[in-house]
Design a protein around this motif. Structure first.
Motif, PDB file in Angstrom:
ATOM      1  N   THR A   6       0.826  -1.210   0.000  1.00 38.16           N
ATOM      2  CA  THR A   6       0.000   0.000   0.000  1.00 38.16           C
ATOM      3  C   THR A   6       0.856   1.253   0.000  1.00 38.16           C
ATOM      4  N   TRP A   7       1.924   1.264   0.821  1.00 43.55           N
ATOM      5  CA  TRP A   7       2.798   2.437   0.843  1.00 43.55           C
ATOM      6  C   TRP A   7       3.569   2.591  -0.466  1.00 43.55           C
ATOM      7  N   MET A   8       3.932   1.480  -1.077  1.00 42.66           N
ATOM      8  CA  MET A   8       4.568   1.560  -2.391  1.00 42.66           C
ATOM      9  C   MET A   8       3.622   2.213  -3.389  1.00 42.66           C
ATOM     10  N   ALA A   9       2.348   1.802  -3.350  1.00 40.43           N
ATOM     11  CA  ALA A   9       1.372   2.347  -4.299  1.00 40.43           C
ATOM     12  C   ALA A   9       1.114   3.823  -4.041  1.00 40.43           C
ATOM     13  N   ARG A  10       1.066   4.219  -2.774  1.00 40.39           N
ATOM     14  CA  ARG A  10       0.816   5.630  -2.465  1.00 40.39           C
ATOM     15  C   ARG A  10       1.928   6.517  -3.015  1.00 40.39           C
ATOM     16  N   ILE A  11       3.168   6.121  -2.738  1.00 39.92           N
ATOM     17  CA  ILE A  11       4.295   6.919  -3.214  1.00 39.92           C
ATOM     18  C   ILE A  11       4.318   6.938  -4.743  1.00 39.92           C
ATOM     19  N   THR A  12       4.100   5.772  -5.358  1.00 40.22           N
ATOM     20  CA  THR A  12       4.145   5.673  -6.818  1.00 40.22           C
ATOM     21  C   THR A  12       3.013   6.468  -7.452  1.00 40.22           C
ATOM     22  N   GLN A  13       1.828   6.411  -6.847  1.00 39.24           N
ATOM     23  CA  GLN A  13       0.678   7.145  -7.376  1.00 39.24           C
ATOM     24  C   GLN A  13       0.954   8.647  -7.382  1.00 39.24           C
ATOM     25  N   ASP A  14       1.483   9.158  -6.271  1.00 43.26           N
ATOM     26  CA  ASP A  14       1.755  10.595  -6.190  1.00 43.26           C
ATOM     27  C   ASP A  14       2.802  11.005  -7.227  1.00 43.26           C
ATOM     28  N   TRP A  15       3.860  10.202  -7.353  1.00 47.12           N
ATOM     29  CA  TRP A  15       4.921  10.547  -8.294  1.00 47.12           C
ATOM     30  C   TRP A  15       4.436  10.433  -9.740  1.00 47.12           C
ATOM     31  N   LEU A  16       3.587   9.429 -10.007  1.00 47.35           N
ATOM     32  CA  LEU A  16       3.050   9.260 -11.355  1.00 47.35           C
ATOM     33  C   LEU A  16       2.194  10.454 -11.754  1.00 47.35           C
ATOM     34  N   VAL A  17       1.324  10.907 -10.856  1.00 45.28           N
ATOM     35  CA  VAL A  17       0.472  12.068 -11.157  1.00 45.28           C
ATOM     36  C   VAL A  17       1.322  13.302 -11.370  1.00 45.28           C
ATOM     37  N   LEU A  18       2.352  13.483 -10.535  1.00 45.26           N
ATOM     38  CA  LEU A  18       3.225  14.642 -10.711  1.00 45.26           C
ATOM     39  C   LEU A  18       3.959  14.561 -12.043  1.00 45.26           C
ATOM     40  N   SER A  19       4.361  13.351 -12.455  1.00 47.77           N
ATOM     41  CA  SER A  19       5.054  13.181 -13.737  1.00 47.77           C
ATOM     42  C   SER A  19       4.138  13.450 -14.922  1.00 47.77           C
ATOM     43  N   LEU A  20       2.859  13.048 -14.797  1.00 48.77           N
ATOM     44  CA  LEU A  20       1.922  13.234 -15.899  1.00 48.77           C
ATOM     45  C   LEU A  20       1.456  14.677 -16.039  1.00 48.77           C
ATOM     46  N   VAL A 134       9.631   0.562   4.754  1.00 50.89           N
ATOM     47  CA  VAL A 134      10.115  -0.244   3.638  1.00 50.89           C
ATOM     48  C   VAL A 134       9.492   0.209   2.322  1.00 50.89           C
ATOM     49  N   GLY A 135       8.172   0.445   2.324  1.00 55.04           N
ATOM     50  CA  GLY A 135       7.443   0.721   1.093  1.00 55.04           C
ATOM     51  C   GLY A 135       7.983   1.881   0.272  1.00 55.04           C
ATOM     52  N   PRO A 136       8.165   3.086   0.862  1.00 50.42           N
ATOM     53  CA  PRO A 136       8.667   4.205   0.058  1.00 50.42           C
ATOM     54  C   PRO A 136      10.047   3.953  -0.527  1.00 50.42           C
ATOM     55  N   ALA A 137      10.920   3.317   0.246  1.00 51.97           N
ATOM     56  CA  ALA A 137      12.265   3.061  -0.268  1.00 51.97           C
ATOM     57  C   ALA A 137      12.226   2.102  -1.458  1.00 51.97           C
ATOM     58  N   VAL A 138      11.438   1.021  -1.327  1.00 59.97           N
ATOM     59  CA  VAL A 138      11.322   0.062  -2.431  1.00 59.97           C
ATOM     60  C   VAL A 138      10.656   0.723  -3.633  1.00 59.97           C
ATOM     61  N   ALA A 139       9.628   1.547  -3.384  1.00 64.39           N
ATOM     62  CA  ALA A 139       8.948   2.233  -4.481  1.00 64.39           C
ATOM     63  C   ALA A 139       9.906   3.143  -5.235  1.00 64.39           C
ATOM     64  N   GLY A 140      10.734   3.887  -4.488  1.00 61.57           N
ATOM     65  CA  GLY A 140      11.699   4.762  -5.145  1.00 61.57           C
ATOM     66  C   GLY A 140      12.657   3.997  -6.039  1.00 61.57           C
ATOM     67  N   LEU A 141      13.123   2.840  -5.547  1.00 63.28           N
ATOM     68  CA  LEU A 141      14.034   2.023  -6.353  1.00 63.28           C
ATOM     69  C   LEU A 141      13.343   1.471  -7.598  1.00 63.28           C
ATOM     70  N   LEU A 142      12.088   0.997  -7.442  1.00 63.79           N
ATOM     71  CA  LEU A 142      11.372   0.429  -8.578  1.00 63.79           C
ATOM     72  C   LEU A 142      11.053   1.488  -9.628  1.00 63.79           C
ATOM     73  N   ILE A 143      10.620   2.678  -9.180  1.00 65.22           N
ATOM     74  CA  ILE A 143      10.301   3.748 -10.127  1.00 65.22           C
ATOM     75  C   ILE A 143      11.537   4.122 -10.932  1.00 65.22           C
ATOM     76  N   ALA A 144      12.670   4.239 -10.231  1.00 65.78           N
ATOM     77  CA  ALA A 144      13.893   4.666 -10.901  1.00 65.78           C
ATOM     78  C   ALA A 144      14.461   3.592 -11.819  1.00 65.78           C
ATOM     79  N   PRO A 233      12.975  10.689  -7.396  1.00 66.72           N
ATOM     80  CA  PRO A 233      12.041   9.840  -6.658  1.00 66.72           C
ATOM     81  C   PRO A 233      12.698   9.042  -5.546  1.00 66.72           C
ATOM     82  N   GLY A 234      13.993   8.704  -5.690  1.00 67.11           N
ATOM     83  CA  GLY A 234      14.665   7.973  -4.622  1.00 67.11           C
ATOM     84  C   GLY A 234      14.755   8.793  -3.348  1.00 67.11           C
ATOM     85  N   THR A 235      15.093  10.073  -3.474  1.00 61.42           N
ATOM     86  CA  THR A 235      15.179  10.946  -2.300  1.00 61.42           C
ATOM     87  C   THR A 235      13.786  11.255  -1.759  1.00 61.42           C
ATOM     88  N   TYR A 236      12.798  11.345  -2.640  1.00 59.94           N
ATOM     89  CA  TYR A 236      11.412  11.511  -2.178  1.00 59.94           C
ATOM     90  C   TYR A 236      11.003  10.321  -1.315  1.00 59.94           C
TER      91      TYR A 236
END
Length: 418
Positions: A6-20, A134-144, A233-236
């Motif tokens: 869930t935390w991975m999705a939250r971080i990814t969702q916010d970054w995806l919207v900002l990117s779009l 754990v979630g935000p850190a993993v999300a940052g790595l996956l996004i990048a 996104p990694g630092t985010y």
């Protein structure tokens, strides 16, 4: 496992919207859509939670949340995702959460019973915040490295864990709670119940202001990362992890405390507002990052203290409706606060937006602390101790303050009030 997804999705969702879109206001709209159903239908979710077996409800809601995650993963991995897709999935997540939140919150008491409810609420929060590490850190790595779609896919699959856990529970060992029968007027009954209990009104009011204006971190952290400090996104993800460290510490400290006190709630609300203002004014990245740890700790203290106090002060048959009102006020105000503070952040900068949220939270905490002091019969008394030149302020019961005023020859109405 599910909380990590869930935390991975939250971080990814916010970054995806900002990117779009490149807009902090668009991030605020996404957050608002996810919480809008709580504002509109949250109380009906509480009626459902009081009426039906919560274990069965959780199986349905967790499955639906998993499907939402998989749908967003399919759209992103196929390259067809657009911002309106994210808006739609956020709205669907909010609709499911209307039933999931009160069912999950009130189900805690059925697992452990009333004697250990406060510790269970705190440890439940510690579980959530541990995943937030754990979630935000993993999300940052996956996004990048491989893109946003894989983070959404992991989130969708992670809901298999709570579904399996609920299925493996032994119903005979749960603590039975009386369920409300079907009938008319149950929603109004819940509102009347809370309205007649001041000890429930003020904590709910405080978390309402803090949740609406002080907990818009997806907007502020994306804006600080992108516009103020110009990091990726990694630092985010690191910023979110630092806040989660503080939240986890706050949850574990709350679990150690034996009672939930209203004065602790008010003091934590004041400290939360002050820390947010200080973080908004931080001149350097690392000072800003350092402030996120105590902000997470104190913010979690506000949430856990209010949550456990409200649950313990509520009759079991009313707990689902009261907790739905609690969550509606805490999270349902986001559709109001998120777009407003997103607009302020876009128009005047991330620092002004963050400071505004902290200032509103601080003002609400101070005003509600004064009302709590008056409602619980507390006043401030000025004392001068022997051998000391400076006077001291001490919190005393109202009766003692009035007695001291009469003994000193002062009229009752001149006794210093909190």
């Amino acid at each position: 496992m599910s909380n990590t997804g869930t935390w991975m999705a939250r971080i990814t969702q916010d970054w995806l919207v900002l990117s779009l879109t490149g807009s902090a206001a668009a991030v605020g709209i996404t957050t608002a859509l996810q919480f809008l159903p709580l504002l509109l239908f949250g109380l009906y979710g509480g009626v459902i939670a009081d009426r039906y077996p919560k274990r069965n409800l959780l199986l349905l809601t967790q499955g639906a949340l998993g499907l939402c995650g998989l749908a967003l993963a399919a759209l992103t991995l196929s390259g067809h995702v657009q911002v309106w897709h994210v808006y739609l999935v956020a709205l669907l997540l909010g609709m499911v959460t209307v039933v999931d939140n009160p069912s999950r919150q009130s189900f805690v008491s059925e697992m452990v019973g009333p004697d250990q409810l406060r510790n269970a609420v705190s440890l439940n929060s510690a579980n959530f915040q541990s995943a937030r590490l754990v979630g935000p850190a993993v999300a940052g790595l996956l996004i990048a490295s491989v893109g946003s779609g894989w983070a959404f896919l992991v989130n969708g699959l992670s809901f298999l864990a709570p579904i399996a856990a609920v299925l493996l529970m032994r119903p005979a060992e749960l603590h039975p709670v009386e369920r409300a029968p079907r009938g008319k007027g149950q929603l109004r009954e819940g509102l009347r119940y809370v309205a007649s209990r001041p000890e429930l009104i003020w904590p709910i009011a405080l978390v309402g202001f803090v949740g609406t204006f002080g907990f818009n971190f997806p907007i502020w952290l994306t804006a600080f990362a992108d516009d103020v400090f110009h990091v990726g996104p990694g630092t985010y993800g690191l910023l979110n992890t630092l806040m989660a460290l503080g939240s986890l510490a706050g949850a574990l400290l709350a679990a150690r405390r034996g009672t939930s006190r209203l004065r602790m709630l008010a003091a934590a609300g004041v400290a939360f507002g002050v820390l947010e203002i200080a973080a908004a004014l931080s001149p350097s990245f690392w000072l800003f990052a350092a402030f996120l740890v105590p902000i997470g700790m104190v913010g979690l203290t506000v949430n856990v203290t209010a949550n456990s106090f409200v649950q313990l002060a509520t009759d079991p048959v009313m707990r689902g409706r009261v907790m739905s009102l609690y969550m509606m006020v805490f999270a349902g105000g986001t559709p109001i606060g998120a777009p407003l503070l997103g607009w302020i952040t876009d128009a005047y900068g991330a620092r002004v937006g963050f400071a505004t949220g902290g200032a509103v939270s601080l003002a609400a905490a101070v005003v509600i602390a004064l009302f709590l002091a008056r409602a619980t019969g507390v006043r401030l008394r000025v004392e001068r101790r022997s051998g000391e030149r400076r006077p001291h302020l001490r919190v005393v019961p109202r009766a003692a303050a009035l007695a001291g005023a009469q003994a000193s020859g002062r009229p009752r109405e001149l006794a210093p009030a909190a």
